[in-house]
Each structure stands twice: as structure tokens, then as C-alpha cells.
Design a protein around this motif. Structure first.
Motif, PDB file in Angstrom:
ATOM      1  N   LEU A 139       0.831  -1.184   0.000  1.00 61.54           N
ATOM      2  CA  LEU A 139       0.000   0.000   0.000  1.00 61.54           C
ATOM      3  C   LEU A 139       0.881   1.255   0.000  1.00 61.54           C
ATOM      4  O   LEU A 139       2.113   1.153   0.009  1.00 61.54           O
ATOM      5  N   LEU A 140       0.259   2.413   0.012  1.00 62.46           N
ATOM      6  CA  LEU A 140       1.017   3.666   0.015  1.00 62.46           C
ATOM      7  C   LEU A 140       1.729   3.857   1.343  1.00 62.46           C
ATOM      8  O   LEU A 140       1.203   3.519   2.411  1.00 62.46           O
ATOM      9  N   LEU A 141       2.935   4.419   1.272  1.00 67.96           N
ATOM     10  CA  LEU A 141       3.736   4.732   2.455  1.00 67.96           C
ATOM     11  C   LEU A 141       3.950   6.243   2.523  1.00 67.96           C
ATOM     12  O   LEU A 141       3.885   6.933   1.489  1.00 67.96           O
ATOM     13  N   PRO A 142       4.231   6.796   3.707  1.00 67.77           N
ATOM     14  CA  PRO A 142       4.458   8.250   3.823  1.00 67.77           C
ATOM     15  C   PRO A 142       5.514   8.769   2.862  1.00 67.77           C
ATOM     16  O   PRO A 142       5.403   9.892   2.355  1.00 67.77           O
ATOM     17  N   ALA A 143       6.555   7.970   2.598  1.00 67.80           N
ATOM     18  CA  ALA A 143       7.628   8.416   1.701  1.00 67.80           C
ATOM     19  C   ALA A 143       7.133   8.625   0.271  1.00 67.80           C
ATOM     20  O   ALA A 143       7.752   9.362  -0.515  1.00 67.80           O
ATOM     21  N   ASP A 144       6.020   7.989  -0.087  1.00 63.86           N
ATOM     22  CA  ASP A 144       5.493   8.113  -1.449  1.00 63.86           C
ATOM     23  C   ASP A 144       4.898   9.491  -1.716  1.00 63.86           C
ATOM     24  O   ASP A 144       4.626   9.834  -2.878  1.00 63.86           O
ATOM     25  N   GLU A 145       4.697  10.288  -0.660  1.00 63.89           N
ATOM     26  CA  GLU A 145       4.062  11.593  -0.845  1.00 63.89           C
ATOM     27  C   GLU A 145       4.899  12.505  -1.742  1.00 63.89           C
ATOM     28  O   GLU A 145       4.359  13.330  -2.478  1.00 63.89           O
ATOM     29  N   GLN A 146       6.188  12.333  -1.729  1.00 61.46           N
ATOM     30  CA  GLN A 146       7.058  13.172  -2.555  1.00 61.46           C
ATOM     31  C   GLN A 146       7.549  12.445  -3.809  1.00 61.46           C
ATOM     32  O   GLN A 146       7.671  13.048  -4.878  1.00 61.46           O
ATOM     33  N   THR A 147       7.814  11.161  -3.681  1.00 64.14           N
ATOM     34  CA  THR A 147       8.365  10.421  -4.830  1.00 64.14           C
ATOM     35  C   THR A 147       7.293   9.963  -5.801  1.00 64.14           C
ATOM     36  O   THR A 147       7.553   9.811  -6.998  1.00 64.14           O
ATOM     37  N   GLY A 148       6.068   9.710  -5.294  1.00 61.53           N
ATOM     38  CA  GLY A 148       4.994   9.257  -6.167  1.00 61.53           C
ATOM     39  C   GLY A 148       4.926   7.746  -6.265  1.00 61.53           C
ATOM     40  O   GLY A 148       5.947   7.061  -6.289  1.00 61.53           O
ATOM     41  N   ALA A 149       3.731   7.227  -6.297  1.00 63.87           N
ATOM     42  CA  ALA A 149       3.481   5.792  -6.438  1.00 63.87           C
ATOM     43  C   ALA A 149       2.001   5.620  -6.740  1.00 63.87           C
ATOM     44  O   ALA A 149       1.213   6.577  -6.650  1.00 63.87           O
TER      45      ALA A 149
END
Length: 386
Positions: A139-149
Motif C-alpha cells: 500500500l502507500l507509504l508516507p515516503a510516497d508523498e514526494q516520490t509518487g506511487a
């Protein structure tokens, strides 16, 4: 004479003219089947929204767009509204407050259309859709907020041929990689592609703005009261799940009326065919009816016999129409399952009774004039015809 004798005589009268009777019954069957298929679309969509939307999604949806104008997609709500709502959370019992950006991607082919659903990666998909489950990946992780997923719904992954590691192009300058595929859940969520909020805002040119704010409550039973309070305090459009279902119901009623109006044309043609068949039968059996009158049959019996033939013909066509409609519904659902993972048509008891009731009424109205003419035959003139 017994009622069973009346039905037996009516059936015998119809089977004497088998080809004409078959073609007339076939016309009614097609007319009723078309009505069943058209109206079943409304019944199926009702079941989809009632069963799926009632158990998923936010308790309250806040936006600047009234529900009467459709689902809010354009990001026109200032994102600082989230902070204002969070300040009211202890007082109003708000469990989660989730900003959402929505966008539709697709072309002329409906199988290629999906909904991009952006929400904060820190809260994850479960903040709005708690019943989602993974089939592959993460699932989405907090780090994905900037890198995108992106986490892709089951039907969207199938239609767009996306898997783990696939690249999803948002526009010419932005793309994200698929990090998870959801297990099949519902026709709604299965067509969503979930993304972190910030990358989707950037791709849509909507920094600082959202489409809506999804709110979960500690006590969902207070949704109406809380929605009214928020609407008054923050000057927002607040819609609960029941509001949305009510809006869908009103829209479906209008579409039902349109579909029934279209079906009514075919039903009227079928009724005229019944009236023509029964009228021709009366004309061809003039001597038979006169003989019945001569041996003691009352005009009411002759009238009842002709009406019974008309009703029997219509009911046979009605039952055939329901069965043919059921076949059509299966075909429609095979297509919509492949398209969106939902059964868009459903044959409900209410629809079945409506179809049979209209068939009965059709037979009754179509047989009134022929029955009246048959009951008023002159015995002397009829027996004197060659």
C-alpha cells in the motif's frame, strides 16, 4: 360452465391458428423482454450502490459543488479547509479528515477509463476505504508523498494491463510506478487508481486545492446532524451517504421513466397485435359463437371466452418476455462485469411482477373490443352466413 372449461376452450381457440398465435405471442415476448432489460438496468445499479456504497467510502463528503451537479472532480476547494475541520474534530466527533483530489482518465473506449484518487499517503487508502485488501505489492507509504506511487484497483489493473513496476503516465511530464494491486472488492473501488495527494495535485496543476474532503465519524449515526453543522459553520456543501444514495435513487427514477416510455411503444404495438389476432378470431368463428348462443350460452359467457383468449395470449407472451429478458440480463452483466466489475442489470421480484402485470393489463385492454363485438352477435344473422 366451469372456469377450467372456459380456459380449455380459450386454449383450443388459440391453437387452431397456431402460426398467427405464435407470431403474436412472439411480438409480445419481444416487447416485454425489451422492457425487462431496460428497467433491469435501473434495478441493477440500485443494488450496486446500495450494497457497495453503503459499506464503503466516507460518512460525509465536503465540497464546493452541490450534489445535484454531480460528483466533485474539479479541485476548487482550498486545502486549508482540512485544518478548519480538524479544529472542529473534538467537538463534532470527527475520526478522520482526508483531503481528496479526483481526476478521470480515459478515452472513447470505456474499458480504458479510470478514476485517479489522490489522498495523503500518511493516512493511506484505509482512511476512506477501510475494507481494501492487497493482492500484490504494498500500500502507500508516507515516503510516497514526494516520490509518487500508485496502488491500482483490480479492474483498472486488468483493463489497463498494469502490474507491479508498471509505469502510469499522468501527463507528458509526470508519471508514477505501480507499487500495489488491490484484490477485487467492489465495482467502484476496483476502477480506482490510488495515489499520494501531492503528486496528483502537481500533475493536475492544483497545488493547495482539493476536490473534496472525506470525513469519517466516531458515530456514523450522527452523520446528518454533523453534516448540517459543518455546512453552516464553514459554508460548504456537505453530503452524507444517505444523501448520495437518495440522489442516485432520484436520478434512476427519471431514467426508469424514460426507459419505460421507450418500452411502451413496443408494448402498444404488441397490444395492437393481440387485438388484431383476437378480432380476426372472432370474425372467423362467427358461426361457432352463434351456435354457442343458440344452445343456451349467455352473451357474458361469449364475452368471457374472448377475453380469456386475449389474456391467455398476453400472459404466455409475458412469461416468455420475462424469460427472454433474463437471458438478455445475463448478456448485459457479462459485458459490464468485463467492463467495470459490476452487474449493471438485475431481475428483481418487483420487476417480474411489473412485467407480468403489464402483460395481464395488455391482454385485458386488447380483448375488450373483440369481446364486446362477439357478445353482441345476432344469432340469426350469424347462422345464416355462408
Amino acid at each position: 360452465m366451469k372456469a377450467s372449461d372456459l380456459w380449455r376452450l380459450a386454449w383450443r381457440g388459440l391453437t387452431r391458428r397456431r402460426v398467427r398465435t405464435f407470431l403474436t405471442a412472439l411480438g409480445i415476448t419481444v416487447a416485454v423482454a425489451s422492457m425487462v432489460i431496460f428497467l433491469s438496468l435501473g434495478e441493477g445499479i440500485r443494488k450496486v450502490f446500495t450494497s457497495e456504497l453503503g459499506g464503503i467510502g466516507p460518512d460525509i463528503q465536503l465540497s464546493l459543488t452541490p450534489l445535484s451537479q454531480g460528483l466533485a472532480l474539479h479541485p476548487n476547494l482550498p486545502q486549508d479547509t482540512v485544518g478548519q475541520l480538524q479544529a472542529l474534530a473534538p467537538e463534532l466527533g470527527l475520526q478522520t479528515v482526508t483531503p481528496v483530489v479526483m481526476a478521470v482518465r480515459g478515452g472513447l473506449d470505456p474499458t480504458q477509463s479510470v478514476v485517479l484518487y489522490g489522498l495523503p499517503a500518511s493516512g493511506g487508502i484505509g482512511a476512506v476505504f477501510p475494507n481494501t485488501a492487497l493482492a500484490q505489492g504494498r500500500l502507500l507509504l508516507p515516503a510516497d508523498e514526494q516520490t509518487g506511487a500508485a496502488v491500482v484497483g483490480a479492474k483498472a489493473a486488468q483493463n489497463l494491463r498494469l502490474g507491479l513496476g508498471s509505469t502510469l503516465n499522468l501527463n507528458r511530464r509526470a508519471s508514477v510506478k505501480v507499487v500495489g494491486v488491490l484484490a477485487p472488492q467492489s465495482g467502484l473501488v476496483d476502477n480506482f487508481i490510488f495515489m499520494p495527494l501531492t503528486p496528483l495535485q502537481r500533475s493536475e496543476g492544483a497545488e493547495g486545492r482539493v476536490s473534496l474532503v472525506a470525513v469519517k465519524l466516531n458515530d456514523p449515526r450522527q452523520a446528518r446532524a454533523v453534516a448540517t453543522s459543518i455546512s453552516d459553520r464553514l459554508n460548504l456543501e456537505a453530503a452524507t451517504q444517505s444523501d448520495f444514495l437518495g440522489f442516485i435513487e432520484r436520478a434512476l427514477r427519471i431514467s426508469d421513466a424514460v426507459r419505460f416510455g421507450i418500452s411502451l411503444i413496443a408494448l402498444i404495438v404488441g397490444g395492437l397485435a393481440v387485438a388484431n389476432t383476437v378480432m380476426m378470431g372472432v370474425f372467423e368463428r362467427t358461426r361457432e359463437f352463434a351456435t354457442l348462443r343458440a344452445i343456451g350460452a349467455r352473451p357474458a359467457f361469449v364475452r368471457a371466452l374472448v377475453l380469456t383468449e386475449s389474456l391467455l395470449l398476453s400472459l404466455v407472451g409475458g412469461v416468455g418476455g420475462v424469460l427472454l429478458g433474463l437471458v438478455g440480463i445475463v448478456v448485459v452483466n457479462l459485458y459490464t462485469q468485463q467492463l467495470a466489475g459490476i452487474d449493471a442489470a438485475a431481475l428483481t421480484p418487483r420487476l417480474t411482477l411489473l412485467a407480468l402485470g403489464i402483460s395481464f393489463l395488455l391482454g385485458l385492454l386488447s380483448g375488450l373490443l373483440p369481446a364486446r363485438n362477439a357478445s353482441r352477435l345476432s344469432i340469426t344473422d350469424a347462422l345464416g352466413r355462408v
